[in-house]
Motif scaffolding. Structure first.
Motif, PDB file in Angstrom:
ATOM      1  N   ASP A   1       7.072  11.905  -5.264  1.00 21.56           N
ATOM      2  CA  ASP A   1       7.436  11.621  -4.227  1.00 21.56           C
ATOM      3  C   ASP A   1       6.087  10.427  -3.521  1.00 21.56           C
ATOM      4  OD1 ASP A   1       8.120  11.063  -1.447  1.00 21.56           O
ATOM      5  OD2 ASP A   1       7.049  12.278  -0.799  1.00 21.56           O
ATOM      6  N   THR A   2       6.664   8.908  -3.565  1.00 24.20           N
ATOM      7  CA  THR A   2       6.118   8.298  -3.207  1.00 24.20           C
ATOM      8  C   THR A   2       6.447   6.901  -2.127  1.00 24.20           C
ATOM      9  OG1 THR A   2       5.335   7.663  -6.025  1.00 24.20           O
ATOM     10  CG2 THR A   2       5.071   5.939  -4.351  1.00 24.20           C
ATOM     11  N   ARG A   3       5.719   7.523  -1.223  1.00 26.34           N
ATOM     12  CA  ARG A   3       5.223   6.723   0.102  1.00 26.34           C
ATOM     13  C   ARG A   3       5.409   5.014   0.650  1.00 26.34           C
ATOM     14  NH1 ARG A   3       4.559  12.076   3.828  1.00 26.34           N
ATOM     15  NH2 ARG A   3       5.603  13.466   1.603  1.00 26.34           N
ATOM     16  N   CYS A   4       6.063   4.336   0.769  1.00 30.11           N
ATOM     17  CA  CYS A   4       5.691   3.027   1.144  1.00 30.11           C
ATOM     18  C   CYS A   4       4.945   2.828   2.444  1.00 30.11           C
ATOM     19  CB  CYS A   4       6.705   2.096   1.021  1.00 30.11           C
ATOM     20  SG  CYS A   4       5.848   0.299   1.045  1.00 30.11           S
ATOM     21  N   ILE A   5       3.472   2.628   2.386  1.00 28.22           N
ATOM     22  CA  ILE A   5       3.009   2.750   4.003  1.00 28.22           C
ATOM     23  C   ILE A   5       2.898   1.742   4.762  1.00 28.22           C
ATOM     24  CG2 ILE A   5       0.991   2.963   4.641  1.00 28.22           C
ATOM     25  CD1 ILE A   5       2.221   5.390   3.689  1.00 28.22           C
TER      26      ILE A   5
ATOM     27  N   VAL B   1       0.994  -0.882  -0.103  1.00 23.48           N
ATOM     28  CA  VAL B   1      -0.616   0.011  -0.561  1.00 23.48           C
ATOM     29  C   VAL B   1       1.143   1.363   0.148  1.00 23.48           C
ATOM     30  CG1 VAL B   1      -1.566   0.924   0.932  1.00 23.48           C
ATOM     31  CG2 VAL B   1      -1.492  -1.507   1.461  1.00 23.48           C
ATOM     32  N   LEU B   2       1.049   1.649  -0.905  1.00 22.57           N
ATOM     33  CA  LEU B   2       1.683   3.725  -1.267  1.00 22.57           C
ATOM     34  C   LEU B   2       0.790   4.143  -1.126  1.00 22.57           C
ATOM     35  CD1 LEU B   2       2.594   0.720  -3.405  1.00 22.57           C
ATOM     36  CD2 LEU B   2       4.719   2.604  -3.318  1.00 22.57           C
ATOM     37  N   LEU B   3       1.426   5.775  -1.252  1.00 16.94           N
ATOM     38  CA  LEU B   3       1.337   6.951  -0.538  1.00 16.94           C
ATOM     39  C   LEU B   3       1.622   8.231  -1.548  1.00 16.94           C
ATOM     40  CD1 LEU B   3      -1.139   8.860   0.014  1.00 16.94           C
ATOM     41  CD2 LEU B   3       0.358   9.408   1.801  1.00 16.94           C
ATOM     42  N   ASN B   4       1.001   8.104  -2.927  1.00 21.63           N
ATOM     43  CA  ASN B   4       2.024   9.487  -3.822  1.00 21.63           C
ATOM     44  C   ASN B   4       1.340  10.852  -3.205  1.00 21.63           C
ATOM     45  OD1 ASN B   4       2.202  10.789  -6.698  1.00 21.63           O
ATOM     46  ND2 ASN B   4       3.695   9.624  -6.772  1.00 21.63           N
ATOM     47  N   ILE B   5       2.639  11.164  -3.198  1.00 20.56           N
ATOM     48  CA  ILE B   5       2.116  13.277  -3.338  1.00 20.56           C
ATOM     49  C   ILE B   5       2.401  13.737  -4.227  1.00 20.56           C
ATOM     50  CG2 ILE B   5       2.964  14.931  -1.425  1.00 20.56           C
ATOM     51  CD1 ILE B   5       1.501  12.162  -0.223  1.00 20.56           C
TER      52      ILE B   5
END
Length: 470
Positions: free
Chosen positions: A273-277, A257-261
């Motif tokens: 910016d992509t963060r692995c949640i 599950v990832l969050l891209n800003i």
């Protein structure tokens, strides 16, 4: 002014008077365009009509009138074409994701074949272009390995996700989609409900306010691994870590599950910016016996099976002996570079995006392929300075085609073979004309392949060989 000139002017004026915005006209559809519209005539001018198919006779309202053509809207089907079918999607008449749900698949292939031939004749100037029968698919539904849906909130406050309505930025709300991998469908409705219950703000593109912009789902067709990515204006989503763990527990195939800003006021989907949640930041897919790590924003063909079929055609055509030097321009993450590297002495991949080159190196290591080199830089800047004589150059540019400097570099490098993969028949035809007009290369074959059933889009691969005396 002569009498004949005066009569001609009068007739032209009468013709102009027939063309008025809002006018209803009867049109016989004779062809399909590369944008997916039906093409007919009213008087001596062309009318483009969405939602029609060759053989339809239709009552059409003119909505945009130009001196040589008009765009119309289907008002009434007077006589349906034998190629017309009932769409498999209940919102096909509204959703802009597909253009040809109403066209039987056999005729979709005919139309795409015609589009390629016409582009090569009209733009490329080729007489009897060597276009092979198009490579179709066995299952023209459920093929997409990626779906990215814009999010909106309905007037009643419900979270919606879907594709844009034709010709607008209004969301057609979906709970399933017949062209995406069916294993993604359960996530679509349930994740929307979770977002609703979390109370996360939904982005307002008009005022550039609030948070969530897109929901992106991606699946490895061969592995079944799934990535879920939320695209948000900022990273402040209360309870996201807990929700991500809930999703991982609920969906066994979900690996990350990832969050891209994306804070910008833009039509681009992903930000930098992509963060692995939770889980891992990539899924693993298999292609041509190799493993590839694919991230949310990685370019990878949406039709895995057709990508593999196209690679097989390239290998069959080239008949590699193992002593060749191959350059893969626009190589991306090495999707074609790495399988081909296993058949040649040396392979070099060129790509402008540093992130893609990083992934290409990772995929080379993952598959223990050592005879490959990847270089970051625009192809037009790197190709002329390779300081080597390649036997084969593979081109796979974006829709706009090759920069003129790339064509010039190829004429200087003079590889024995050029393999040109294209998603745009118009720019392919333009570039093939440039490559062959110097008489250094002969166009041997063009192979269309249907990567995108239910739409007007396709891929082609063209094979060129250098004349032996050049």
């Amino acid at each position: 002014m002569t009498s004949s000139e005066l009569n001609s002017k009068i007739q032209h004026s009468k013709s102009d008077a027939l063309w008025q915005q809002g006018q209803l006209v009867e049109v016989e559809i004779a062809d399909l365009s590369d944008s997916g519209d039906g093409v007919g005539r009213f008087g001596d001018r062309v009318v483009f009509v969405p939602d029609t198919v060759t053989g339809d006779r239709a009552l059409v309202r003119l909505v945009r009138v130009r001196p040589q053509y008009a765009h119309g809207k289907l008002q009434e089907l007077l006589k349906p074409s034998p190629h017309r079918i009932r769409p498999r999607c209940i919102v096909a008449d509204k959703c802009g994701g597909c253009q040809w749900q109403h066209v039987d698949y056999a005729y979709q292939l005919v139309a795409k074949q015609n589009i390629v031939v016409q582009a090569l004749e009209r733009i490329g100037g080729f007489t009897h272009p060597p276009v092979q029968p198009i490579l179709g698919v066995g299952k023209p539904l459920g093929y997409r390995n990626k779906a990215t849906y814009p999010l909106r909130r309905s007037p009643t406050g419900q979270v919606q996700a879907g594709y844009y309505q034709k010709g607008s930025h209004q969301i057609v709300n979906l709970n399933q989609c017949p062209i995406q991998d069916s294993r993604l469908n359960p996530l679509l409705a349930e994740v929307k409900q979770d977002i609703q219950e979390r109370g996360w703000g939904i982005y307002d593109e008009k005022n550039h306010r609030s948070k969530l912009r897109h929901l992106s789902l991606r699946i490895g067709r061969r592995t079944g691994e799934i990535l879920l990515t939320l695209v948000s204006k900022d990273g402040n989503l209360a309870g996201l870590e807990d929700q991500a763990q809930t999703w991982l527990h609920r969906y066994p195939e979900l690996v990350g599950v990832l969050l891209n800003i994306n804070p910008d006021r833009t039509n681009a989907i992903f930000g930098a910016d992509t963060r692995c949640i939770a889980g891992q930041p990539y899924l693993t897919e298999e292609l041509a016996g190799l493993k590839f790590q694919i991230r949310p924003d990685t370019f990878f063909q949406v039709n895995t099976e057709q990508a593999e079929a196209l690679l097989k055609l390239i290998l069959e055509r080239l008949q590699l002996q193992g002593d060749e030097v191959l350059v893969d321009a626009y190589c991306g993450i090495g999707t074609l570079t790495l399988p081909l590297a296993k058949r040649v002495k040396r392979a070099i991949g060129l790509e402008v995006q540093a992130e893609a080159i990083e992934q290409a190196w990772q995929n080379a290591t993952l598959n223990q392929i050592e005879n490959v080199d990847f270089q970051t830089g625009a192809v037009e800047a790197t190709l002329p300075h390779l300081n080597l004589q390649p036997h084969i150059v593979l081109l796979d540019p974006p829709r706009r085609g090759c920069d003129p400097a790339v064509i010039t570099a190829l004429q200087t490098l003079r590889p024995d073979h050029i393999v040109y993969v294209s998603c745009n028949p118009a720019t392919l035809a333009r570039d093939l004309k440039l490559l062959t007009q110097s008489r250094r290369y002969a166009l041997q074959q063009v192979q269309p392949a249907d990567f995108f059933p239910q739409t007007a889009h396709m891929e082609c691969v063209a094979f060129l060989q250098r004349f032996s005396n050049q």
